[in-house]
Design a protein around this motif. Structure first.
Motif, short mmCIF file in Angstrom:
data_model
loop_
_atom_site.label_atom_id
_atom_site.label_comp_id
_atom_site.label_asym_id
_atom_site.label_seq_id
_atom_site.Cartn_x
_atom_site.Cartn_y
_atom_site.Cartn_z
N LEU A 106 0.82 -1.21 0.00
CA LEU A 106 0.00 0.00 0.00
C LEU A 106 0.86 1.26 0.00
N GLN A 107 1.95 1.25 0.74
CA GLN A 107 2.81 2.42 0.78
C GLN A 107 3.54 2.61 -0.55
N ARG A 108 3.94 1.51 -1.19
CA ARG A 108 4.57 1.62 -2.51
C ARG A 108 3.63 2.27 -3.51
N ILE A 109 2.37 1.88 -3.46
CA ILE A 109 1.38 2.48 -4.35
C ILE A 109 1.18 3.95 -4.01
N ALA A 110 1.05 4.22 -2.71
CA ALA A 110 0.82 5.61 -2.28
C ALA A 110 1.98 6.52 -2.66
N ASP A 111 3.20 6.00 -2.69
CA ASP A 111 4.36 6.81 -3.01
C ASP A 111 4.35 7.33 -4.45
N VAL A 112 3.62 6.65 -5.33
CA VAL A 112 3.62 7.07 -6.74
C VAL A 112 2.23 7.40 -7.26
N SER A 113 1.21 7.31 -6.40
CA SER A 113 -0.16 7.47 -6.89
C SER A 113 -0.99 8.30 -5.92
N SER A 114 -1.85 9.13 -6.48
CA SER A 114 -2.83 9.85 -5.67
C SER A 114 -4.17 9.12 -5.64
N LEU A 115 -4.22 7.93 -6.22
CA LEU A 115 -5.46 7.16 -6.29
C LEU A 115 -5.91 6.76 -4.89
N PRO A 116 -7.18 7.02 -4.55
CA PRO A 116 -7.69 6.56 -3.26
C PRO A 116 -8.03 5.07 -3.32
N LEU A 117 -7.35 4.27 -2.53
CA LEU A 117 -7.55 2.82 -2.51
C LEU A 117 -7.86 2.36 -1.10
N ASP A 118 -8.71 1.35 -0.96
CA ASP A 118 -8.92 0.75 0.35
C ASP A 118 -8.57 -0.73 0.37
N ARG A 119 -8.06 -1.23 -0.75
CA ARG A 119 -7.72 -2.65 -0.83
C ARG A 119 -6.71 -2.83 -1.95
N ALA A 120 -5.74 -3.71 -1.74
CA ALA A 120 -4.76 -3.98 -2.79
C ALA A 120 -4.30 -5.43 -2.68
N GLY A 121 -3.90 -5.97 -3.79
CA GLY A 121 -3.37 -7.34 -3.83
C GLY A 121 -2.30 -7.44 -4.89
N GLU A 122 -1.41 -8.37 -4.72
CA GLU A 122 -0.28 -8.47 -5.65
C GLU A 122 0.00 -9.93 -5.99
N ASN A 123 0.16 -10.21 -7.28
CA ASN A 123 0.67 -11.47 -7.77
C ASN A 123 2.04 -11.22 -8.38
N ILE A 124 3.00 -12.09 -8.09
CA ILE A 124 4.31 -12.01 -8.73
C ILE A 124 4.67 -13.39 -9.25
N ALA A 125 5.45 -13.41 -10.32
CA ALA A 125 5.81 -14.69 -10.93
C ALA A 125 7.11 -14.54 -11.71
N ASN A 126 7.73 -15.68 -11.97
CA ASN A 126 8.94 -15.77 -12.75
C ASN A 126 8.75 -16.96 -13.68
N VAL A 127 8.59 -16.69 -14.98
CA VAL A 127 8.26 -17.76 -15.92
C VAL A 127 9.21 -17.72 -17.12
N GLY A 128 9.27 -18.85 -17.82
CA GLY A 128 10.10 -18.91 -19.02
C GLY A 128 9.32 -18.58 -20.27
N CYS A 129 8.00 -18.76 -20.23
CA CYS A 129 7.17 -18.53 -21.41
C CYS A 129 5.97 -17.68 -21.02
N PRO A 130 5.80 -16.50 -21.60
CA PRO A 130 4.68 -15.64 -21.21
C PRO A 130 3.31 -16.25 -21.47
N ASP A 131 3.22 -17.15 -22.45
CA ASP A 131 1.93 -17.77 -22.77
C ASP A 131 1.42 -18.65 -21.63
N ASP A 132 2.33 -19.12 -20.80
CA ASP A 132 1.94 -20.02 -19.70
C ASP A 132 1.56 -19.26 -18.43
N ALA A 133 1.86 -17.96 -18.38
CA ALA A 133 1.79 -17.23 -17.12
C ALA A 133 0.38 -17.21 -16.54
N HIS A 134 -0.62 -16.87 -17.35
CA HIS A 134 -1.97 -16.73 -16.81
C HIS A 134 -2.52 -18.07 -16.32
#
Length: 290
Positions: A106-134
């Motif tokens: 939330l603080q990372r988002i707030a540091d670069v955004s004025s958007l009012p948010l009350d909820r946030a979530g994050e997915n991170i991944a490391n893949v070899g093929c972008p077609d497989d990511a989703h």
């Protein structure tokens, strides 16, 4: 290792509440927010795969449609937050939601955004093929939950190549409506009178005491929704104070005060502000009743 993924969900505290029956305090200034950015890291570079980002957004919204959930829209400030974090992952070749010395999501988002948010979530991944990511993310329950979360309405997606690996960050958020102090007062007033009507009580008439918005901002500055702080400045009034991401949602505990048949008038002061407890902001509301 063929792939790596991780997920995170955070919510702000939705509401706090305080009451007081009042017995002059100085007015506080409005709290201002000036998001900061890091120009060396926040813009797209040749190693960023914008085609993969667009495909991931399309896949996310296709899955949401199949689940009967409204689509998310790209929010550039969330992309900036995601990009900054993705570059940290690339630099360290690690998947982490928060590196040592790095702010929370939330603080990372707030540091670069004025958007009012009350909820946030994050997915991170490391893949070899972008077609497989989703498909990979959708077959992981916590990642799937973020992708299909009906509360989220904005997203920032970044995909960066490094050493033949694609580092992905999806930062989801729930963007709240933005109301002026006057709009907030109107909406809260309607909610007050609806609560009164549901109990067979007459509507309350609005009045406009000076400096009530400043008093609400003082609560944010003190970082506590204390009715006593407001009551010190407004004599012979009942006071309700609370914090809320949607200001016209009244705390359930306020009903005991609103059901008082002797009440005739109300006033609403509000301040949308950020502080350490609410890095992406929240409404601070002060209601006077008599």
């Amino acid at each position: 290792m063929k792939w790596l993924i991780a997920t995170l969900v955070v919510l702000t505290t939705i509401s706090g509440l305080s009451f007081a029956a009042s017995p002059s305090a100085e007015a506080a200034a409005s709290i201002e927010v000036h998001p900061q950015s890091s120009p060396n890291l926040s813009t797209a570079a040749p190693d960023e795969d914008t085609a993969a980002e667009a495909a991931l957004l399309e896949s996310v919204n296709r899955s949401r449609k199949q689940a009967g959930v409204a689509p998310v829209r790209i929010e550039e400030s969330l992309r900036q937050a995601a990009r900054l974090h993705a570059r940290r992952m690339v630099a360290t070749r690690q998947l982490e939601h928060q590196f040592p010395g790095e702010p929370s999501l939330l603080q990372r988002i707030a540091d670069v955004s004025s958007l009012p948010l009350d909820r946030a979530g994050e997915n991170i991944a490391n893949v070899g093929c972008p077609d497989d990511a989703h498909d990979l993310l959708m077959h992981s329950p916590p990642h799937r939950q973020n992708i299909l979360d009906p509360h989220f309405n904005v997203v920032g997606i970044v995909a960066i190549w490094s050493h033949d690996r694609l580092y992905l960050v999806q930062d989801f958020g729930h963007a709240m409506p933005s109301y002026s102090a006057r709009e907030t007062a109107s909406r809260v007033g309607e909610a007050l009178n609806e609560a009164r009507a549901s109990n067979g009580l007459p509507e309350l008439a609005p009045f406009s005491p000076p400096h009530l918005d400043e008093a609400a901002c003082a609560l944010a500055k003190e970082d506590r929704p204390s009715a006593r702080l407001v009551a010190a400045s407004f004599t012979n009034r009942k006071v309700i104070t609370y914090t809320q991401s949607t200001p016209d949602i009244l705390p359930s505990a306020a009903s005991g005060v609103l059901e008082n048949p002797s009440l005739r008038h109300f006033a609403v002061g509000s301040c949308y502000a950020r502080n350490a407890a609410y890095p992406t902001g929240i409404y601070w509301v002060a209601i006077l009743l008599y």
